[in-house]
Design a protein around this motif. Structure first.
Motif, PDB file in Angstrom:
ATOM      1  N   GLY A 189       0.852  -1.394   0.083  1.00  0.00           N
ATOM      2  CA  GLY A 189      -0.149  -0.108  -0.025  1.00  0.00           C
ATOM      3  C   GLY A 189       0.678   1.468  -0.026  1.00  0.00           C
ATOM      4  N   THR A 190       0.324   2.343   1.021  1.00  0.00           N
ATOM      5  CA  THR A 190       0.929   3.334   1.249  1.00  0.00           C
ATOM      6  C   THR A 190       2.250   3.621   2.000  1.00  0.00           C
ATOM      7  N   ARG A 191       2.975   2.543   2.493  1.00  0.00           N
ATOM      8  CA  ARG A 191       3.871   2.477   3.537  1.00  0.00           C
ATOM      9  C   ARG A 191       5.219   3.305   2.910  1.00  0.00           C
ATOM     10  N   ARG A 192       5.694   4.310   3.622  1.00  0.00           N
ATOM     11  CA  ARG A 192       6.787   5.000   3.201  1.00  0.00           C
ATOM     12  C   ARG A 192       8.024   4.771   4.119  1.00  0.00           C
ATOM     13  N   VAL A 193       7.701   4.577   5.339  1.00  0.00           N
ATOM     14  CA  VAL A 193       9.098   4.499   6.109  1.00  0.00           C
ATOM     15  C   VAL A 193       8.708   3.413   7.289  1.00  0.00           C
ATOM     16  N   SER A 194       9.632   2.395   7.380  1.00  0.00           N
ATOM     17  CA  SER A 194       9.469   1.536   8.186  1.00  0.00           C
ATOM     18  C   SER A 194      10.222   1.846   9.611  1.00  0.00           C
ATOM     19  N   PHE A 195       9.812   1.412  10.771  1.00  0.00           N
ATOM     20  CA  PHE A 195      10.670   1.716  11.836  1.00  0.00           C
ATOM     21  C   PHE A 195      10.326   0.605  13.078  1.00  0.00           C
ATOM     22  N   ILE A 196      11.187   0.450  13.733  1.00  0.00           N
ATOM     23  CA  ILE A 196      11.201  -0.313  15.143  1.00  0.00           C
ATOM     24  C   ILE A 196      11.826   0.134  16.345  1.00  0.00           C
ATOM     25  N   LEU A 197      11.120   0.384  17.300  1.00  0.00           N
ATOM     26  CA  LEU A 197      11.761   0.920  18.759  1.00  0.00           C
ATOM     27  C   LEU A 197      11.771  -0.395  19.524  1.00  0.00           C
ATOM     28  N   HIS A 268      17.456 -18.336  25.972  1.00  0.00           N
ATOM     29  CA  HIS A 268      16.365 -19.266  26.616  1.00  0.00           C
ATOM     30  C   HIS A 268      15.657 -18.071  27.391  1.00  0.00           C
ATOM     31  N   GLY A 269      16.158 -17.116  28.200  1.00  0.00           N
ATOM     32  CA  GLY A 269      15.565 -16.000  29.022  1.00  0.00           C
ATOM     33  C   GLY A 269      15.049 -16.709  30.216  1.00  0.00           C
ATOM     34  N   ASP A 270      14.216 -15.988  30.800  1.00  0.00           N
ATOM     35  CA  ASP A 270      13.687 -16.251  31.942  1.00  0.00           C
ATOM     36  C   ASP A 270      12.286 -16.507  32.081  1.00  0.00           C
ATOM     37  N   GLY A 271      11.613 -16.393  30.645  1.00  0.00           N
ATOM     38  CA  GLY A 271      10.151 -16.983  30.498  1.00  0.00           C
ATOM     39  C   GLY A 271       9.019 -16.194  30.848  1.00  0.00           C
ATOM     40  N   VAL A 272       9.801 -14.842  31.378  1.00  0.00           N
ATOM     41  CA  VAL A 272       8.756 -13.663  32.050  1.00  0.00           C
ATOM     42  C   VAL A 272       8.264 -12.854  30.700  1.00  0.00           C
ATOM     43  N   ARG A 273       7.156 -12.539  30.693  1.00  0.00           N
ATOM     44  CA  ARG A 273       6.671 -11.699  29.886  1.00  0.00           C
ATOM     45  C   ARG A 273       7.580 -10.203  30.041  1.00  0.00           C
ATOM     46  N   GLY A 274       8.150  -9.708  28.831  1.00  0.00           N
ATOM     47  CA  GLY A 274       9.138  -8.542  28.981  1.00  0.00           C
ATOM     48  C   GLY A 274      10.364  -8.836  30.032  1.00  0.00           C
ATOM     49  N   GLY A 275      10.741  -9.748  30.265  1.00  0.00           N
ATOM     50  CA  GLY A 275      11.876 -10.153  31.016  1.00  0.00           C
ATOM     51  C   GLY A 275      13.076 -10.467  30.232  1.00  0.00           C
ATOM     52  N   VAL A 276      13.891 -10.870  30.962  1.00  0.00           N
ATOM     53  CA  VAL A 276      15.266 -11.163  30.260  1.00  0.00           C
ATOM     54  C   VAL A 276      15.197 -12.150  29.062  1.00  0.00           C
ATOM     55  N   GLY A 277      15.682 -11.789  27.968  1.00  0.00           N
ATOM     56  CA  GLY A 277      15.492 -12.694  26.807  1.00  0.00           C
ATOM     57  C   GLY A 277      14.246 -12.160  25.829  1.00  0.00           C
ATOM     58  N   SER A 278      13.459 -11.258  26.319  1.00  0.00           N
ATOM     59  CA  SER A 278      12.282 -10.847  25.614  1.00  0.00           C
ATOM     60  C   SER A 278      12.621  -9.768  24.780  1.00  0.00           C
ATOM     61  N   ARG A 279      12.513 -10.008  23.512  1.00  0.00           N
ATOM     62  CA  ARG A 279      12.727  -8.945  22.388  1.00  0.00           C
ATOM     63  C   ARG A 279      11.562  -8.188  22.040  1.00  0.00           C
ATOM     64  N   MET A 280      11.392  -7.221  22.931  1.00  0.00           N
ATOM     65  CA  MET A 280      10.073  -6.445  23.011  1.00  0.00           C
ATOM     66  C   MET A 280      10.228  -5.123  22.095  1.00  0.00           C
ATOM     67  N   SER A 281       9.147  -4.904  21.159  1.00  0.00           N
ATOM     68  CA  SER A 281       9.635  -3.721  20.457  1.00  0.00           C
ATOM     69  C   SER A 281       8.162  -3.059  20.136  1.00  0.00           C
ATOM     70  N   LEU A 282       8.101  -1.701  19.602  1.00  0.00           N
ATOM     71  CA  LEU A 282       7.219  -1.268  18.751  1.00  0.00           C
ATOM     72  C   LEU A 282       7.530  -1.044  17.458  1.00  0.00           C
ATOM     73  N   SER A 283       7.009  -1.467  16.479  1.00  0.00           N
ATOM     74  CA  SER A 283       7.065  -1.133  15.024  1.00  0.00           C
ATOM     75  C   SER A 283       5.953  -0.888  14.247  1.00  0.00           C
ATOM     76  N   GLY A 284       6.205  -0.207  13.228  1.00  0.00           N
ATOM     77  CA  GLY A 284       5.129   0.105  12.288  1.00  0.00           C
ATOM     78  C   GLY A 284       5.630   0.843  11.081  1.00  0.00           C
ATOM     79  N   TRP A 285       4.765   1.678  10.462  1.00  0.00           N
ATOM     80  CA  TRP A 285       5.042   2.393   9.198  1.00  0.00           C
ATOM     81  C   TRP A 285       4.752   3.747   9.332  1.00  0.00           C
ATOM     82  N   PHE A 286       5.399   4.739   8.923  1.00  0.00           N
ATOM     83  CA  PHE A 286       4.843   6.065   8.312  1.00  0.00           C
ATOM     84  C   PHE A 286       4.266   6.037   7.035  1.00  0.00           C
ATOM     85  N   HIS A 287       3.143   6.379   6.632  1.00  0.00           N
ATOM     86  CA  HIS A 287       2.512   6.340   5.257  1.00  0.00           C
ATOM     87  C   HIS A 287       2.630   7.572   4.338  1.00  0.00           C
TER      88      HIS A 287
END
Length: 628
Positions: A189-197, A268-287
């Motif tokens: 579609g109209t995606r112009r810039v991809s980002f990941i925080l 393997h991490g600690d298995g906790v949501r948002g814990g050690v080994g959790s690759r959490m991010s905000l990602s999306g696009w500017f259109h």
């Protein structure tokens, strides 16, 4: 094999654009950006302009740390998870309001990775006041990202042109152990810039060996001998960007250029949501701007249509090889004496017995598939197994269960593992379709290792006229041409994505000789058998008119009675990695086949000799009598 189980008719979640058309707060003078951000504009613009393999940039610290810590805590404690399956990825999305029921890993784990997905986080303003009050920092973060001030900064860095403040597109994802995202270019579609925080924990800091890096791929140089080939990525990435707390990576979406993937998370991490080994991010696009916004131009078309899959396959994959000799009719019930002599050099003679062949032929005609164990003769199989185990063992030294940064990790091997110009092992792509090591056929193997010699001999036999006769004897089909590979699919690196013939195409015969040794350790045997680490061969059905690339929307919900939903029945066929077993599967038009990504937890590589045969149907004389 009949295409009786339909795949989703809509694109998978990772391919569906989730957008809001509500205006965000663009006047945000108190946005808590890091104080070094805007003074770094010139440096970031220069880095972006000089970056390879395509223009991209990384902002080390986007927001003030205390602010992002609060936003992260809101996400971890206030937002729910749901899970769903798709074709090229395995991860879980953090969601405000789940719109899909949780999909269990038990019955379909081997089919496709699990993800979760629902409404776009830029739709936060639509939540009831009582729920919105729980996420004040996340709402402020969203408004800051899509503010006029930050969009102007991105435009100055990238030269991308105007960006919409109305059409927004952002979600939160968590990749845990075993999660990944395979190669794609984000062009929709109209995606112009991809980002990941990145929202990984600040302490302990993420280690590159933990996986989860954003990988950027160069494209292959243009081929004057293949002018119709679209731009395709090279088999290996040239840039790897590991996660780091508060780090923003971004690039302009470019058709045929912005190819990228997310490396498997192997800590393997600690298995906790948002814990050690959790690759959490905000990602999306500017259109691109929408109608009514500054910079909107209805005369400027969206991205050019992508090349059709059939064009992509025709210009990038190995073409089928036709047999030199005309087919023999009627089809042989058994190979000839000379052909049998040749086949017996490597194959189990039990499969050349006329009674056995007759029985197998009947089974294939009834079921469209065969599994033949102990296919190679015992002495050949024993020697080959020892050689493969020896090679695999070298690649597994200090790879699984090592400690990095205080955490248990299954390391991803180098992309160069197993490559050898002298032996003929080369990486095969392009990685938005497939990646594996392939043994290039050799006429002269006098200087090659014994493993290469044996595999080359088997490959030569499988492509021979004698094996053609054997296939005809097994199936009552007429083999016309073939495409084959000797493959090694390495843990943490290799896979094939689903592809098949269009619904109006011809049936194909899939042939695979599994050469993956059975692990001596029972726990390692279970890893292959359970299927969650991949390496399985899969066959899926699609509905009429479906695009082969969108096969993997996961558990399709079919409407039943009022208020009822019914789950898709899963794959038509799933075969785990096997030792010395020949599989024959007649794949109908519209049925898709792939070998699932081999995860880093796998006890070794998947080895096989595999291919597809174009086949003709030969009508029995008795069936044709009396017909006009």
């Amino acid at each position: 094999m009949t295409a009786s189980h339909a795949a989703p008719s809509s694109p998978p979640p990772t391919k569906r654009s989730k957008t809001s058309t509500k205006t965000t707060s663009t006047d945000n003078p108190d946005a808590p950006f890091h104080p070094d951000l805007f003074p770094s504009l010139e440096r970031l613009a220069n880095e972006h302009a000089g970056s390879k393999p395509y223009n991209h940039a990384v902002i080390p610290q986007l927001f003030e740390k205390e602010f992002l810590d609060k936003a992260r805590e809101e996400i971890v404690s206030k937002i729910r998870f749901t899970e769903k399956e798709t074709d090229i990825c395995e991860f879980a999305l953090l969601l405000v309001v789940p719109s899909f029921a949780r999909v269990g890993r038990t019955s379909h784990a081997f089919l496709a990775p699990v993800i979760a997905q629902t409404g776009d986080l830029t739709n936060l303003s639509g939540l009831p006041e009582s729920e919105l009050a729980l996420l004040p920092t996340l709402l402020k973060l969203r408004d800051a990202l899509y503010s006029a001030k930050f969009r102007s900064l991105l435009r100055s860095i990238t030269g991308c042109g105007p960006l919409s403040g109305i059409k927004t597109d952002m979600s939160c994802a968590e990749y845990s152990n075993g999660s990944y995202l395979l190669n794609h270019d984000d062009v929709i579609g109209t995606r112009r810039v991809s980002f990941i925080l990145y929202l990984v924990k600040d302490e302990p800091a993420w280690k590159p060996e933990w996986g989860g890096a954003l990988e950027l791929y160069p494209v292959l140089p243009a081929d004057p001998n293949n002018p119709d080939r679209p731009n395709v990525p090279e088999a290996k990435p040239s840039v790897s960007i590991p996660p780091a707390f508060n780090q923003l990576a971004f690039f302009v979406v470019q058709p045929g250029h912005s190819f990228h993937s997310v490396e498997e998370v192997v800590v393997h991490g600690d298995g906790v949501r948002g814990g050690v080994g959790s690759r959490m991010s905000l990602s999306g696009w500017f259109h691109k701007p929408v109608e009514g916004e500054e910079g909107y131009d209805e005369e400027v078309p969206d991205f050019a249509a992508k090349s059709s899959l059939q064009q992509l396959y025709a210009t990038t994959l190995s073409p089928p090889i036709a047999y030199d000799n005309a087919p023999t009719l009627p089809l042989p019930l058994v190979p000839s004496a000379d052909e049998s002599t040749l086949l017996k050099k490597l194959l189990n003679p039990a499969y050349l017995d006329p009674t056995t062949l007759s029985h197998l032929r009947t089974n294939f005609v009834e079921s469209s598939q065969l599994l033949l164990s102990n296919f190679l003769k015992p002495d050949t199989a024993s020697e080959l197994e020892a050689l493969i185990r020896e090679v695999d063992a070298k690649g597994e030294v200090n790879r699984r269960g090592v400690t990095v940064g205080g955490q248990k990790v299954d390391l991803i091997p180098s992309f160069d593992l197993g490559e050898s110009e002298e032996e003929g092992w080369v990486s095969v792509g392009p990685p938005h379709i497939q990646r594996f090591l392939s043994l290039v056929p050799k006429a002269d193997t006098s200087s090659s290792s014994r493993l290469t010699v044996l595999l080359n001999d088997i490959h030569t036999l499988i492509r021979s006229d004698a094996f053609r006769s054997l296939l005809a004897s097994f199936t009552s089909l007429l083999p016309l041409d073939h495409t084959t590979h000797v493959r090694r699919l390495r843990p943490g690196l290799d896979f094939t994505l689903a592809r098949g013939e269009p619904s109006d195409g011809e049936a194909m015969l899939d042939v695979g000789l599994g050469l993956t040794p059975v692990p001596s350790d029972e726990a390692d045997q279970s890893i292959w058998e359970e299927g969650e680490t991949g390496g399985w061969d899969m066959w899926l059905a699609t509905e009429e008119g479906d695009d082969e690339a969108t096969y993997g929307g996961g558990q399709k919900k079919k409407e039943g009675g009022e208020g009822e939903e019914e789950e898709d029945d899963g794959p038509l066929l799933a075969l785990e990695p096997a030792w010395n077993t020949l599989s024959l599967v007649l794949r109908d038009p519209g049925v898709l086949r792939f070998t699932k990504y081999v995860g880093a937890r796998a006890p070794g590589s998947r080895w096989d000799v595999t291919g597809e045969w174009g086949v003709g149907m030969v009508e029995d004389e008795e069936e044709g009598e009396g017909e006009e």
